[in-house]
Design a protein around this motif. Sequence first.
Motif, PDB file in Angstrom:
ATOM      1  N   VAL A  31       0.846  -1.188   0.000  1.00 32.40           N
ATOM      2  CA  VAL A  31       0.000   0.000   0.000  1.00 32.40           C
ATOM      3  C   VAL A  31       0.882   1.238   0.000  1.00 32.40           C
ATOM      4  O   VAL A  31       2.077   1.171   0.289  1.00 32.40           O
TER       5      VAL A  31
ATOM      6  N   ARG B  99      -7.000   1.388   7.062  1.00 29.05           N
ATOM      7  CA  ARG B  99      -8.315   1.213   6.431  1.00 29.05           C
ATOM      8  C   ARG B  99      -8.534  -0.242   6.032  1.00 29.05           C
ATOM      9  O   ARG B  99      -9.608  -0.805   6.259  1.00 29.05           O
TER      10      ARG B  99
ATOM     11  N   GLU C  17      -3.802   3.848   4.605  1.00 29.68           N
ATOM     12  CA  GLU C  17      -4.423   2.830   3.760  1.00 29.68           C
ATOM     13  C   GLU C  17      -4.344   1.452   4.421  1.00 29.68           C
ATOM     14  O   GLU C  17      -5.283   0.661   4.357  1.00 29.68           O
ATOM     15  N   CYS C  18      -3.252   1.183   5.096  1.00 36.68           N
ATOM     16  CA  CYS C  18      -3.093  -0.074   5.821  1.00 36.68           C
ATOM     17  C   CYS C  18      -4.127  -0.158   6.947  1.00 36.68           C
ATOM     18  O   CYS C  18      -4.781  -1.190   7.128  1.00 36.68           O
TER      19      CYS C  18
END
Length: 145
Positions: A58, A66, A63-64
Amino acid sequence: MRGTRCWALLAVAAAAAAAARELDPAACGARFAVQRDKIIRTEESRGMGARYLAELDVGARAECLRLCCETDACDVFVYEEKSPGSCYLFACGPPEDFRCKFTAHGNFSSGVLALARDRAEQQDSARLTLHERQLASLSFESHFY
Protein backbone atom coordinates in the motif's frame (compact mmCIF):
# COMPACT_ATOMS: atom_id res chain seq x y z
CA MET A 1 -52.47 7.23 9.46
CA ARG A 2 -50.52 7.71 12.68
CA GLY A 3 -49.60 4.02 12.93
CA THR A 4 -48.52 3.85 9.29
CA ARG A 5 -46.34 6.93 9.69
CA CYS A 6 -44.76 5.57 12.85
CA TRP A 7 -43.98 2.24 11.15
CA ALA A 8 -42.50 4.05 8.17
CA LEU A 9 -40.19 6.02 10.45
CA LEU A 10 -39.16 2.86 12.25
CA ALA A 11 -38.45 1.14 8.93
CA VAL A 12 -36.24 4.04 7.83
CA ALA A 13 -34.41 4.01 11.17
CA ALA A 14 -33.91 0.23 10.97
CA ALA A 15 -32.52 0.49 7.43
CA ALA A 16 -30.12 3.24 8.50
CA ALA A 17 -29.02 1.17 11.48
CA ALA A 18 -28.40 -1.88 9.29
CA ALA A 19 -26.25 0.16 6.90
CA ALA A 20 -24.31 1.73 9.76
CA ARG A 21 -23.64 -1.64 11.43
CA GLU A 22 -20.76 -2.05 9.03
CA LEU A 23 -17.93 -0.54 10.99
CA ASP A 24 -17.54 3.03 9.74
CA PRO A 25 -13.92 3.42 8.52
CA ALA A 26 -13.49 6.81 10.23
CA ALA A 27 -14.87 5.50 13.51
CA CYS A 28 -12.83 2.33 13.17
CA GLY A 29 -9.61 4.22 12.46
CA ALA A 30 -10.10 6.36 15.54
CA ARG A 31 -10.18 3.21 17.67
CA PHE A 32 -6.61 2.22 16.77
CA ALA A 33 -3.60 3.06 18.92
CA VAL A 34 -0.72 3.52 16.47
CA GLN A 35 2.92 3.42 17.51
CA ARG A 36 5.87 4.25 15.30
CA ASP A 37 9.02 2.15 15.39
CA LYS A 38 7.19 -0.98 16.56
CA ILE A 39 7.01 -4.34 14.84
CA ILE A 40 5.18 -7.52 15.76
CA ARG A 41 7.19 -10.44 17.07
CA THR A 42 5.66 -12.71 14.46
CA GLU A 43 6.68 -16.21 15.55
CA GLU A 44 6.11 -15.57 19.25
CA SER A 45 2.70 -14.00 18.54
CA ARG A 46 1.62 -16.85 16.28
CA GLY A 47 2.80 -19.32 18.90
CA MET A 48 0.49 -17.59 21.39
CA GLY A 49 -2.47 -18.00 19.00
CA ALA A 50 -2.41 -14.84 16.88
CA ARG A 51 -3.46 -15.35 13.26
CA TYR A 52 -1.74 -13.84 10.24
CA LEU A 53 -4.46 -12.64 7.83
CA ALA A 54 -2.80 -10.97 4.84
CA GLU A 55 0.04 -8.91 3.38
CA LEU A 56 -0.55 -6.16 0.83
CA ASP A 57 1.55 -3.40 -0.70
CA VAL A 58 0.00 0.00 0.00
CA GLY A 59 1.03 3.62 -0.42
CA ALA A 60 0.53 4.87 3.14
CA ARG A 61 -0.09 3.81 6.74
CA ALA A 62 -3.63 5.25 6.58
CA GLU A 63 -4.42 2.83 3.76
CA CYS A 64 -3.09 -0.07 5.82
CA LEU A 65 -5.28 0.99 8.74
CA ARG A 66 -8.32 1.21 6.43
CA LEU A 67 -7.64 -2.28 5.09
CA CYS A 68 -7.50 -3.65 8.62
CA CYS A 69 -10.84 -1.97 9.37
CA GLU A 70 -12.34 -3.60 6.28
CA THR A 71 -10.94 -7.07 7.02
CA ASP A 72 -12.93 -9.41 9.24
CA ALA A 73 -11.14 -10.29 12.48
CA CYS A 74 -8.30 -7.81 11.86
CA ASP A 75 -7.36 -5.99 15.04
CA VAL A 76 -3.64 -5.35 14.41
CA PHE A 77 -1.78 -3.98 11.43
CA VAL A 78 1.94 -3.51 10.86
CA TYR A 79 3.05 -1.07 8.19
CA GLU A 80 6.52 -0.79 6.70
CA GLU A 81 7.15 2.96 6.48
CA LYS A 82 8.18 3.35 2.82
CA SER A 83 6.34 3.95 -0.41
CA PRO A 84 4.95 1.55 -1.32
CA GLY A 85 5.12 -0.21 1.99
CA SER A 86 4.06 -3.65 3.07
CA CYS A 87 0.92 -3.86 5.17
CA TYR A 88 0.56 -6.93 7.39
CA LEU A 89 -2.80 -7.76 8.97
CA PHE A 90 -3.29 -9.90 12.08
CA ALA A 91 -6.01 -11.16 14.40
CA CYS A 92 -4.57 -10.93 17.91
CA GLY A 93 -7.75 -11.28 19.94
CA PRO A 94 -9.57 -9.07 22.43
CA PRO A 95 -7.67 -6.91 24.93
CA GLU A 96 -8.43 -9.34 27.78
CA ASP A 97 -6.87 -12.24 25.78
CA PHE A 98 -4.39 -10.40 23.54
CA ARG A 99 -2.05 -12.79 21.71
CA CYS A 100 0.53 -10.48 20.11
CA LYS A 101 3.91 -9.26 21.27
CA PHE A 102 5.82 -6.30 19.84
CA THR A 103 9.36 -5.00 19.85
CA ALA A 104 11.11 -1.78 18.83
CA HIS A 105 12.11 -1.61 15.17
CA GLY A 106 12.72 1.45 13.00
CA ASN A 107 10.76 2.02 9.80
CA PHE A 108 7.67 0.12 10.95
CA SER A 109 4.45 1.26 12.60
CA SER A 110 1.97 -0.94 14.40
CA GLY A 111 -1.68 -0.26 15.08
CA VAL A 112 -3.74 -2.09 17.67
CA LEU A 113 -7.51 -1.86 17.91
CA ALA A 114 -8.05 -0.39 21.37
CA LEU A 115 -11.45 -2.09 21.76
CA ALA A 116 -12.27 -5.61 20.70
CA ARG A 117 -14.05 -5.40 17.34
CA ASP A 118 -17.17 -7.16 18.63
CA ARG A 119 -17.36 -4.81 21.62
CA ALA A 120 -16.94 -1.79 19.32
CA GLU A 121 -19.73 -3.09 17.08
CA GLN A 122 -21.95 -3.65 20.15
CA GLN A 123 -21.31 -0.05 21.25
CA ASP A 124 -22.14 1.18 17.74
CA SER A 125 -25.31 -0.89 17.78
CA ALA A 126 -26.32 0.46 21.21
CA ARG A 127 -25.70 4.02 20.02
CA LEU A 128 -27.79 3.41 16.90
CA THR A 129 -30.59 1.90 18.99
CA LEU A 130 -30.59 5.06 21.10
CA HIS A 131 -30.83 7.16 17.93
CA GLU A 132 -33.69 5.00 16.68
CA ARG A 133 -35.59 5.52 19.95
CA GLN A 134 -34.98 9.26 19.78
CA LEU A 135 -36.23 9.37 16.20
CA ALA A 136 -39.32 7.33 17.05
CA SER A 137 -40.06 9.58 20.03
CA LEU A 138 -40.20 12.60 17.69
CA SER A 139 -43.03 10.97 15.79
CA PHE A 140 -44.78 10.08 19.04
CA GLU A 141 -44.40 13.65 20.39
CA SER A 142 -45.77 15.22 17.20
CA HIS A 143 -49.09 13.42 17.67
CA PHE A 144 -49.72 15.11 20.99
CA TYR A 145 -48.85 18.71 20.13
